[in-house]
Design an enzyme around this catalytic site. Structure first.
Site, PDB file in Angstrom:
ATOM      1  N   ALA A  65      44.291 123.717  36.497  1.00 29.29           N
ATOM      2  CA  ALA A  65      44.537 122.587  35.614  1.00 29.29           C
ATOM      3  C   ALA A  65      45.774 122.911  34.789  1.00 29.29           C
ATOM      4  CB  ALA A  65      43.332 122.364  34.714  1.00 29.29           C
ATOM      5  N   GLY A 108      41.280 125.120  38.511  1.00 33.29           N
ATOM      6  CA  GLY A 108      41.127 123.770  39.053  1.00 33.29           C
ATOM      7  C   GLY A 108      41.631 123.644  40.482  1.00 33.29           C
ATOM      8  N   GLU A 111      38.836 124.783  42.538  1.00 30.25           N
ATOM      9  CA  GLU A 111      37.779 123.771  42.430  1.00 30.25           C
ATOM     10  C   GLU A 111      38.105 122.529  43.257  1.00 30.25           C
ATOM     11  OE1 GLU A 111      38.141 124.238  38.080  1.00 30.25           O
ATOM     12  OE2 GLU A 111      35.953 124.233  38.078  1.00 30.25           O
ATOM     13  N   GLU A 131      39.643 131.051  34.451  1.00 29.61           N
ATOM     14  CA  GLU A 131      39.547 130.348  33.169  1.00 29.61           C
ATOM     15  C   GLU A 131      39.124 131.253  32.019  1.00 29.61           C
ATOM     16  OE1 GLU A 131      38.320 129.223  36.058  1.00 29.61           O
ATOM     17  OE2 GLU A 131      38.818 127.100  36.277  1.00 29.61           O
TER      18      GLU A 131
END
Ligand code: HXC
Length: 257
Positions: A65, A108, A111, A131
């Site tokens: 992200a 992300g 993911e 993260e």
């Protein structure tokens, strides 16, 4: 449709979405999320598309992200904007999606790859959920999908240390369906997607639905669900054609009905 952060194209019945923010290793900002979900949703609805490939660059599928975009947010900002919720719509697509991953698939990015149906990795791929090093935890399903894919031992290891795992380890652990040399990644993904797109579309969609169901239900209910779908396919033209073609020793011509 004109996009800023992704490139889209169609090759026969295969749609290809290429994440394209080279300045940020394809970090998943809000625009990239919206554009990717918009593209997936429209390909998913398009009867001329039978499978979707999502890929990145040689260096990065996606390095997570977008940290710079998230950094100043408050908890209430994240909650009110329901940060990352749009990604759930990608997981609701009914047609098969292949993630073709080279380089970094972190946070992300990992993911997103796991939200796809088949993960094909280049030998350069690196997976991780780092993260924790940023003071947060996975937020697009990583703690759940990684655990289901590789089991608790490795999921805990990856989520608690933030270390990365290479393509070989990811394949041994069950995260990755196939590893190929980096230069063959896209060609392989297109071949696999083309094979799937050449099957009867409703059958491929039901096969995906049946496998996905195994994550949500008990074995008895899952087998019952599979059996009902299986029985229902005998109402399709493509079942008649597929089985007739076998008996007559020829290739089937599916009409996706
Ligand atoms: C924003 C990013 C980024 C990211 C890289 N960049 N990753 N920008 N968000 N996730 C930017 C860098 O700031 C840099 O911009 C440019 O991309 C190139 O990156 P470098 O770091 O210079 O490249 P390199 O030295 O090759 O290192 C690659 C890397 C490193 C190891 C992948 O970039 C990295 O550690 N990135 C972050 C990985 C990460 O923590 N991902 C998880 C994100 S959190 P400039 O402008 O400086 O050139 C996440 C959370 C989801 O996904 C849910 C939690 C809320």
């Amino acid at each position: 449709h004109e996009f800023e952060t992704i490139r889209v194209r169609q090759e026969g019945r295969v749609a290809v979405i290429t994440l394209h923010r080279p300045e940020a290793l394809n970090a998943l900002n809000q625009m990239l999320m919206q554009e990717t979900v918009t593209a997936v949703t429209s390909f998913d609805r398009d009867p001329e598309v039978g499978a979707i490939v999502i890929t990145g660059s040689e260096k990065a599928f996606a390095a997570g992200a977008d940290i710079k975009e998230m950094a100043p947010k408050t908890s209430v900002d994240m909650y009110l904007d329901d940060w990352f919720a749009a990604w759930d719509r990608l997981a609701q697509a009914r047609k098969p999606i292949i993630a073709a991953v080279a380089g970094y698939a972190l946070g992300g990015g990992c993911e997103l790859a796991m939200a796809c149906d088949i993960l094909i990795a280049a030998d350069t791929a690196k997976f991780g959920q780092p993260e924790i090093k940023l003071g947060v935890i996975p937020g697009i399903g990583g703690s759940q999908r990684l655990t289901r894919a590789v089991g608790k031992a490795k999921a805990m290891d990856l989520c608690l240390t933030g270390r990365t795992m290479d393509a070989d380890e990811a394949e041994r652990a069950g995260l990755v369906a196939r590893i190929v040399p980096a230069e063959e990644l896209l060609a392989t993904a297109l071949t696999v997607a083309g094979q799937i797109a050449g099957m009867s579309m409703p059958v491929a969609m039901m096969a995906k639905e049946a496998v996905d169901r195994s994550y949500e239900t008990t074995l008895t209910e899952g087998i019952r669900f599979e059996r009902r779908l299986f029985h229902s396919l005998f109402a399709s033209q493509d079942q008649k054609e597929g089985m007739a073609a076998f008996v007559e020793k020829r290739s089937p011509t599916f009409v996706h009905r």
